[in-house]
Design a protein around this motif. Structure first.
Motif, PDB file in Angstrom:
ATOM      1  N   ARG A   1       0.845  -1.188   0.000  1.00 18.15           N
ATOM      2  CA  ARG A   1       0.000   0.000   0.000  1.00 18.15           C
ATOM      3  C   ARG A   1       0.886   1.246   0.000  1.00 18.15           C
ATOM      4  O   ARG A   1       2.021   1.191   0.468  1.00 18.15           O
ATOM      5  CB  ARG A   1      -0.853   0.063   1.270  1.00 18.15           C
TER       6      ARG A   1
ATOM      7  N   ARG B   1      -0.552   3.882   1.486  1.00 19.67           N
ATOM      8  CA  ARG B   1      -1.058   4.511   2.704  1.00 19.67           C
ATOM      9  C   ARG B   1      -1.736   3.426   3.537  1.00 19.67           C
ATOM     10  O   ARG B   1      -2.351   2.509   2.982  1.00 19.67           O
ATOM     11  CB  ARG B   1      -2.067   5.603   2.330  1.00 19.67           C
ATOM     12  N   THR B   2      -1.601   3.511   4.856  1.00 22.35           N
ATOM     13  CA  THR B   2      -2.241   2.506   5.704  1.00 22.35           C
ATOM     14  C   THR B   2      -3.762   2.632   5.605  1.00 22.35           C
ATOM     15  O   THR B   2      -4.288   3.704   5.286  1.00 22.35           O
ATOM     16  CB  THR B   2      -1.803   2.638   7.169  1.00 22.35           C
ATOM     17  N   GLU B   3      -4.450   1.530   5.891  1.00 20.61           N
ATOM     18  CA  GLU B   3      -5.921   1.512   5.850  1.00 20.61           C
ATOM     19  C   GLU B   3      -6.439   0.887   7.132  1.00 20.61           C
ATOM     20  O   GLU B   3      -6.877  -0.262   7.164  1.00 20.61           O
ATOM     21  CB  GLU B   3      -6.406   0.728   4.627  1.00 20.61           C
TER      22      GLU B   3
ATOM     23  N   ALA C   1     -10.965   5.036  10.687  1.00 17.65           N
ATOM     24  CA  ALA C   1     -10.449   5.895   9.632  1.00 17.65           C
ATOM     25  C   ALA C   1      -9.969   7.237  10.183  1.00 17.65           C
ATOM     26  O   ALA C   1      -8.974   7.790   9.734  1.00 17.65           O
ATOM     27  CB  ALA C   1     -11.533   6.115   8.572  1.00 17.65           C
TER      28      ALA C   1
ATOM     29  N   ASN D   1      -4.159   7.312   9.653  1.00 17.46           N
ATOM     30  CA  ASN D   1      -3.409   6.628   8.598  1.00 17.46           C
ATOM     31  C   ASN D   1      -2.175   7.407   8.166  1.00 17.46           C
ATOM     32  O   ASN D   1      -2.112   8.620   8.307  1.00 17.46           O
ATOM     33  CB  ASN D   1      -4.336   6.332   7.416  1.00 17.46           C
TER      34      ASN D   1
ATOM     35  N   ARG E   1      -6.016  -5.409   3.507  1.00 16.83           N
ATOM     36  CA  ARG E   1      -7.449  -5.100   3.496  1.00 16.83           C
ATOM     37  C   ARG E   1      -7.903  -5.291   2.061  1.00 16.83           C
ATOM     38  O   ARG E   1      -7.540  -4.507   1.181  1.00 16.83           O
ATOM     39  CB  ARG E   1      -7.687  -3.661   3.977  1.00 16.83           C
TER      40      ARG E   1
ATOM     41  N   HIS F   1     -10.419  -5.229  -0.889  1.00 15.57           N
ATOM     42  CA  HIS F   1     -11.594  -4.391  -1.177  1.00 15.57           C
ATOM     43  C   HIS F   1     -12.576  -5.099  -2.087  1.00 15.57           C
ATOM     44  O   HIS F   1     -12.202  -5.595  -3.143  1.00 15.57           O
ATOM     45  CB  HIS F   1     -11.153  -3.097  -1.865  1.00 15.57           C
TER      46      HIS F   1
ATOM     47  N   ASP G   1     -15.216  -4.786   2.806  1.00 17.62           N
ATOM     48  CA  ASP G   1     -13.776  -5.047   2.777  1.00 17.62           C
ATOM     49  C   ASP G   1     -13.468  -6.152   3.777  1.00 17.62           C
ATOM     50  O   ASP G   1     -14.160  -6.295   4.785  1.00 17.62           O
ATOM     51  CB  ASP G   1     -12.984  -3.800   3.171  1.00 17.62           C
TER      52      ASP G   1
END
Ligand code: FAD
Length: 502
Positions: free
Chosen positions: A64, A66-68, A72, A81, A93, A95, A100
């Motif tokens: 990734r 960016r972290t998910e 949020a 994140n 994660r 999708h 998810d």
């Protein structure tokens, strides 16, 4: 790189896979395990194998930028994140439209990233979901075997009452009590003795250092500290990491041929491999195993696979929610990342709920209680194969989460009313009080007794087996890994006796 051969191959290294490998190894069967994630045993520049939740880096997530994280935002702010370098991190994660799915990636699968809650289901629920399995035998032999193999332990109730790191759980218990709901201690594979020593400042902190979904550096008996070393100890098991199985076909001699791709931790392809075997065990998890079999059926590689492949998938009724407590009810600045208590409302026939009291380890006081509610739901999704992408795509409508939201809401509305408290709307995005669009407990897709026989033998294909969460038809009513482990113990015992050592 010509084709290599191993008498048995196990795909994945999660619960079903680890049990299967141990029992094959103990029976003297040379077995190769193929795992798409990394072996998590080398410290990074900070001296730790895993990063923490509060300062995630590339180790946190599977390729990734960016972290998910499941939460949020905080106070609607994008403070949780972080931007990261794409890398073979430990949490993925996946999708799909409206749902998810979080899964672990690495040697140990979900055991690396999960909350360690080790719950044996109510016998009545188990008998309902898998009526073809002898429940007597499961509760007499295989659930105890699984609990022992996993190293399940209980929190010391006296220590729990005084520990600062479980203030959040005691506050949640009190607000449940005011509304007439009881709670139950939840066994865990995290070593509660180690946690008490963390609390006393005697050992490096892990559960008490906001570690959970990106891995625990200490204290947790993940599979790489329980079943997998035992499997390796038989001398018959080899684990090959960063190797993703992409296709399965039948060999003329009766065995199977796998095509796999090996990468380096930054995603560059190292080699494409072909591996032949006589016995093939799929333990790639509900998503991974279902996808491999659906792809094999739809591309014509294994055309006689059952139409049941890809059916009866569920999210175990997972719903997350959070409440704001009063200012005189602080939940604590240090919260154990490992839950130890749940609101146990499973006995209500109309609306059974088992709500784990989860930590919100922010590092500062939030007055929040976070919950992972496991609700009863009959909603099921199914997977369709997309030939353009080669992926199995989950079909799950937004309305399919709503019965679970209603179930959780009935319980938490009553708790809020009795305590004069409110939901938090700032944590899950879209001003939602109920996170109904992700889950931690994917189950089903290759259901026992439907897509397979009563022991995980895939219908139509001798010597091909499923060993993981895809066997369970979408719901089990509690956290699933003890059930997955126990079922794998049961099935492999039969398969070794009847198919392998015959
Ligand atoms: P998994 O553990 O998912 O293992 C599958 C493995 O196969 C993975 O390592 C994956 O990388 C690998 N794989 C997949 N496809 C391929 C391929 N094509 N080739 C090679 N390798 C492949 N459950 C509980 O009971 N208690 C909890 O407290 C709990 N908390 C959780 C918290 C989080 C954040 C998450 C994500 C899950 C949690 N769960 C919990 C769920 C639990 O971890 C899963 O139910 C369990 O791990 C499923 O086991 P499995 O054997 O089906 O497969």
């Amino acid at each position: 790189d010509g084709a290599t051969f191993s008498p048995a191959v196990v795909v994945g290294t999660g619960y079903g896979a680890a049990v299967t490998a141990l029992r094959l190894g103990a029976a003297g069967v040379p077995t190769l395990m193929l795992e798409m994630g990394q072996l998590w045993d080398k410290p990074g520049p900070d001296g730790n194998v895993f990063c923490t939740m509060l300062s995630p880096d590339q180790r946190s997530m599977w390729f990734r930028t960016r972290t998910e994280a499941p939460l949020a935002t905080f106070l609607w702010l994008d403070v949780i994140n972080r931007d990261i370098t794409p890398y073979a991190g430990v949490l993925d994660r996946v999708h799909f439209p409206n749902m998810d799915v979080y899964v672990g990636r690495g040697v140990g699968g979900g055991s690396l990233v999960n909350g360690g809650m080790a719950v044996t289901p109510l016998r009545s629920s188990f008998a309902d979901i898998l009526p073809g399995v002898d429940a007597d035998e499961m509760y007499r032999v295989y659930f105890p075997r699984a609990n022992a193999g996993l190293g399940v332990n209980d929190v010391d109730p006296a220590w729990f009452e005084t520990a600062d790191c479980y203030r959040y759980a005691r506050v949640a218990r009190e607000s449940a009590r005011v509304a007439g709901y009881g709670t139950a201690f939840v066994p865990n594979v995290y070593d509660f003795g180690y946690m008490a020593r963390e609390d006393a400042g005697l050992v490096p902190k892990s559960a008490l250092n906001s570690e959970v979904i990106y891995g625990n550096n200490h204290g947790k008996r993940s599979l790489d500290r329980s079943y997998l070393p035992a499997a390796l100890g038989t001398g018959h098991i080899t684990i090959q990491t960063l190797t993703e199985v992409r296709s399965i076909e039948r060999q003329s001699g009766g065995g199977y041929l796998l095509r796999a791709r090996q990468i380096d931790p930054y995603g560059s392809v190292v080699a494409d491999r072909e591996i032949g075997c006589r016995y093939l065990f799929l333990g790639a998890g509900s998503l991974g195993t279902t996808e491999l079999l659906l792809r094999a059926r739809e591309t014509g590689a294994l055309p006689d696979l059952s139409p049941e492949i890809g059916q009866r998938w569920g999210n175990n009724g997972n719903i997350m929610t959070a409440r704001a407590n009063h200012v005189w009810q602080p939940t604590g600045t240090v919260q154990s990342g490992m839950p130890a208590l749940g609101i146990d409302h499973r006995a209500d026939p109309a609306n059974p709920v088992f709500a784990e009291i989860a930590p919100l380890p922010a590092g500062f006081e939030t007055w929040v209680n976070l919950y992972l509610a496991i609700t009863r739901t009959v909603e099921r999704g199914n997977f369709a194969y997309n030939p353009a992408t080669g992926r199995a795509e989950l079909r799950w409508g937004p309305e399919q989460s709503q019965p679970s939201v209603a179930s959780a809401k009935a319980l938490f509305d009553r708790i809020n009313a009795a305590n004069g408290t409110v939901y938090r709307y700032d944590l899950f995005g879209h001003n939602k009080a109920f996170a109904d669009d992700f889950c931690y407990h994917p189950l089903g897709g290759v259901v026992l007794g439907r897509a397979t026989d009563g022991y995980g033998r895939v219908r139509g294909y001798p010597n091909l087996y499923v060993t993981d969460g895809s066997l369970i038809p979408g719901w089990v009513g509690v956290n699933p890994f003890v059930t997955i482990t126990a079922l794998a113990e049961r099935n492999i015992e039969r398969v070794i006796a009847e198919d392998v050592l015959r």
